[in-house]
Design a protein around this motif. Sequence first.
Motif, short mmCIF file in Angstrom:
data_model
loop_
_atom_site.label_atom_id
_atom_site.label_comp_id
_atom_site.label_asym_id
_atom_site.label_seq_id
_atom_site.Cartn_x
_atom_site.Cartn_y
_atom_site.Cartn_z
N LYS A 1 0.81 -1.22 0.00
CA LYS A 1 0.00 0.00 0.00
C LYS A 1 0.85 1.28 0.00
O LYS A 1 0.38 2.33 -0.44
N ASP A 2 2.09 1.18 0.48
CA ASP A 2 2.94 2.37 0.52
C ASP A 2 3.80 2.52 -0.73
O ASP A 2 4.59 3.47 -0.84
N LEU A 3 3.67 1.59 -1.68
CA LEU A 3 4.44 1.67 -2.91
C LEU A 3 3.74 2.57 -3.93
O LEU A 3 2.53 2.74 -3.87
N ASN A 4 4.50 3.10 -4.84
CA ASN A 4 3.94 3.94 -5.91
C ASN A 4 3.45 3.03 -7.03
O ASN A 4 4.21 2.63 -7.92
N GLU A 5 2.17 2.68 -6.98
CA GLU A 5 1.62 1.70 -7.92
C GLU A 5 1.69 2.22 -9.36
O GLU A 5 2.03 1.46 -10.28
N ASP A 6 1.39 3.49 -9.57
CA ASP A 6 1.40 4.02 -10.94
C ASP A 6 2.77 3.91 -11.57
O ASP A 6 2.90 3.63 -12.77
N GLU A 7 3.81 4.10 -10.77
CA GLU A 7 5.17 4.01 -11.29
C GLU A 7 5.60 2.55 -11.48
O GLU A 7 6.14 2.18 -12.52
N LEU A 8 5.32 1.71 -10.48
CA LEU A 8 5.80 0.33 -10.52
C LEU A 8 5.07 -0.53 -11.54
O LEU A 8 5.66 -1.44 -12.11
N LYS A 9 3.81 -0.24 -11.79
CA LYS A 9 3.07 -1.09 -12.73
C LYS A 9 3.62 -0.97 -14.15
O LYS A 9 3.38 -1.84 -14.98
N GLN A 10 4.40 0.09 -14.40
CA GLN A 10 5.02 0.23 -15.72
C GLN A 10 6.10 -0.83 -15.94
O GLN A 10 6.49 -1.10 -17.09
N MET A 11 6.59 -1.45 -14.85
CA MET A 11 7.56 -2.54 -14.96
C MET A 11 6.89 -3.86 -15.32
O MET A 11 7.56 -4.81 -15.71
N VAL A 12 5.57 -3.92 -15.19
CA VAL A 12 4.82 -5.16 -15.36
C VAL A 12 4.25 -5.21 -16.77
O VAL A 12 3.51 -4.30 -17.16
N PRO A 13 4.55 -6.23 -17.55
CA PRO A 13 4.00 -6.31 -18.91
C PRO A 13 2.48 -6.17 -18.96
O PRO A 13 1.96 -5.60 -19.92
#
Length: 243
Positions: free
Chosen positions: A193-205
Amino acid sequence: MNCALVTGASRGLGRAIAVQLAIDHGLYMLVNYASNLQAAEETLAAIASNGGQGEIIHFNVQVKTEVDAALNDWKEKNNDKFISVLVNNAGITRDGLLMWMPENDWDDVMNISVKGFYNVTQHVIQQMLRKRSGRVVNIASLSGLKGVAGQTNYSAAKGAMIAATKALAQEVAKRKITVNAVAPGFIASDMTKDLNEDELKQMVPMNRFGSAEEVAHLVSFLVSDKAGYITGEVININGGIYS
């Protein structure tokens, strides 16, 4: 009556897994928690609202005397029940660079994941061996396969669980017990919950985080008769981030 014990089942992945196993397999659920009784009660209520049954069981997985006392007491009161499914889900993160990591942050993460796996599995598997039946599913992580900077302790702990999964599977296969691991990537939960989901999901295909329910469905499959010939495996569920 067949039962399933899910460690760390009060929230997040553990809760989703406990609810799904009750729905899919009619298992009597043992909801383990360490500190948050209210959250464990909410898990039990979710199981009941979906037509399932279960109870709460308290112990800290990393303390062997607590594990043994709680499970021995439960067995004495439940001679008609058999823990045929164990999901080792309990785990914590204490992220930070190794050069500055306090010793406690290393020990706590290792003890809950790795010592906890040993404490609970060693106890529960005794009856599985006698009954010649059982399913063990260990919740690992992408970190344990790929390694993640800032998570040397967590990567080490989950990597150890993966190696233990492969070894134990070979020890108990002749007794019709399967031992597998599930390695989630980024899953929307309390731990992320404390992670930046918008930024990190760009790493996920697949360009999104997974859900706890998606992980729960995978665990449910591994527990089912359909997965009877799968053992010693580590199954990734990460949207393609480590394919």
